[in-house]
Design an enzyme around this catalytic site. Sequence first.
Site, short mmCIF file in Angstrom:
data_model
loop_
_atom_site.label_atom_id
_atom_site.label_comp_id
_atom_site.label_asym_id
_atom_site.label_seq_id
_atom_site.Cartn_x
_atom_site.Cartn_y
_atom_site.Cartn_z
N ARG A 194 51.42 44.72 34.03
CA ARG A 194 49.94 44.02 33.74
C ARG A 194 49.13 45.40 33.94
O ARG A 194 47.91 45.15 33.66
CB ARG A 194 49.79 43.47 34.86
CG ARG A 194 50.52 41.95 34.87
CD ARG A 194 49.95 40.75 34.31
NE ARG A 194 49.42 39.88 34.99
CZ ARG A 194 49.91 38.45 34.78
NH1 ARG A 194 50.95 38.46 34.44
NH2 ARG A 194 49.07 37.51 34.97
N ARG B 250 45.58 22.90 30.37
CA ARG B 250 47.19 22.81 30.62
C ARG B 250 47.44 22.33 31.66
O ARG B 250 46.66 21.89 32.73
CB ARG B 250 47.26 24.42 30.82
CG ARG B 250 48.93 24.62 31.43
CD ARG B 250 49.25 26.00 31.39
NE ARG B 250 48.79 26.89 32.28
CZ ARG B 250 48.77 28.13 32.16
NH1 ARG B 250 49.82 28.69 31.58
NH2 ARG B 250 48.02 28.92 33.15
N LYS C 239 52.22 33.22 25.93
CA LYS C 239 53.36 33.95 26.22
C LYS C 239 54.48 33.00 26.91
O LYS C 239 55.58 33.34 26.33
CB LYS C 239 53.04 34.99 27.22
CG LYS C 239 51.85 35.89 27.00
CD LYS C 239 51.42 36.93 27.81
CE LYS C 239 51.11 36.44 29.36
NZ LYS C 239 49.86 35.71 29.23
N ARG D 258 40.64 36.14 35.95
CA ARG D 258 41.85 36.41 35.52
C ARG D 258 41.79 37.31 34.26
O ARG D 258 42.34 38.22 33.97
CB ARG D 258 42.96 35.27 35.42
CG ARG D 258 43.36 34.74 36.57
CD ARG D 258 43.94 33.34 36.51
NE ARG D 258 45.03 33.27 35.34
CZ ARG D 258 45.41 32.19 34.75
NH1 ARG D 258 44.76 31.12 35.11
NH2 ARG D 258 46.44 32.05 34.03
#
Length: 207
Positions: free
Chosen positions: A87, A121, A15, A165
């Site tokens: 969310r 990442r 995103k 998450r």
Amino acid sequence: MVRKIVFLGPPGAGKGTQAVRLAHELGAPHIATGDLLRSEVQNKTELGMKAKSYMDRGELVPDELVVAMIRGRLENASGFVLDGFPRNLKQAQLLSGVTRVERAVHFALSREEIVKRLSARRICTQCGQVYNLLARPPKHDEICDACHTRLVQRSDDRPEVIENRVEVYTREIKPVLEFYQNQGALREVDARGSVEDVYRAVKRAVS
Ligand code: AP5
């Protein structure tokens, strides 16, 4: 192209990577609630102190704190790419009281690929550039190409936090997707391809 856009999708779906580019092309702000919260944590503000324990566990920061943080940026904006918000259904409803979302773009990615992307990442805390050791590596070992700062792993990109998450995302997102589906605003993007492929799909979704 529409100009009031929200990006929905699991952690690590890309995103942020896509939002930076689209916002630049639209000449609209990229508003990433995760980035804003991390900056509050880094600056040790009152909000940051409250948010930190939730973020460290991969839980959502309470709705009212997040809404208060972004309301002012959205109220009179003629366009935005909102990344990581809403969310849950409550956030989607609160957002509709602040501004009208024209398009909700949902990034779809498997759990296996999410874990792979997040584990690789690395971010630059100085200039905010995001890398991936597998797909978008820096030119020199874990050093930012742009500002030469040593890259770091986000503290919530540890395996046990990633797991939570994804759980939180899976639990909360269904009614959000239905909310935008019912408004005719929802578009799906297959997030498995290269950054270029996904960007093309995003552009189609907001056309
Ligand atoms: P947040 O920062 O929003 O995290 P997230 O939603 O989990 O999303 P990520 O930033 O992890 O992933 P992304 O989809 O942006 O992927 P990226 O482009 O970096 O939220 C963090 C925390 O803040 C939450 O857990 C919560 O506590 C709190 N929070 C935030 N918003 C909140 C809200 N609204 N309410 C309550 N709490 C909130 O890409 C991932 C990696 O993959 C990168 O390395 C990238 O280089 C690579 N990559 C990207 N695209 C591709 C591709 N096509 N192919 C291969 N690799 C790719």
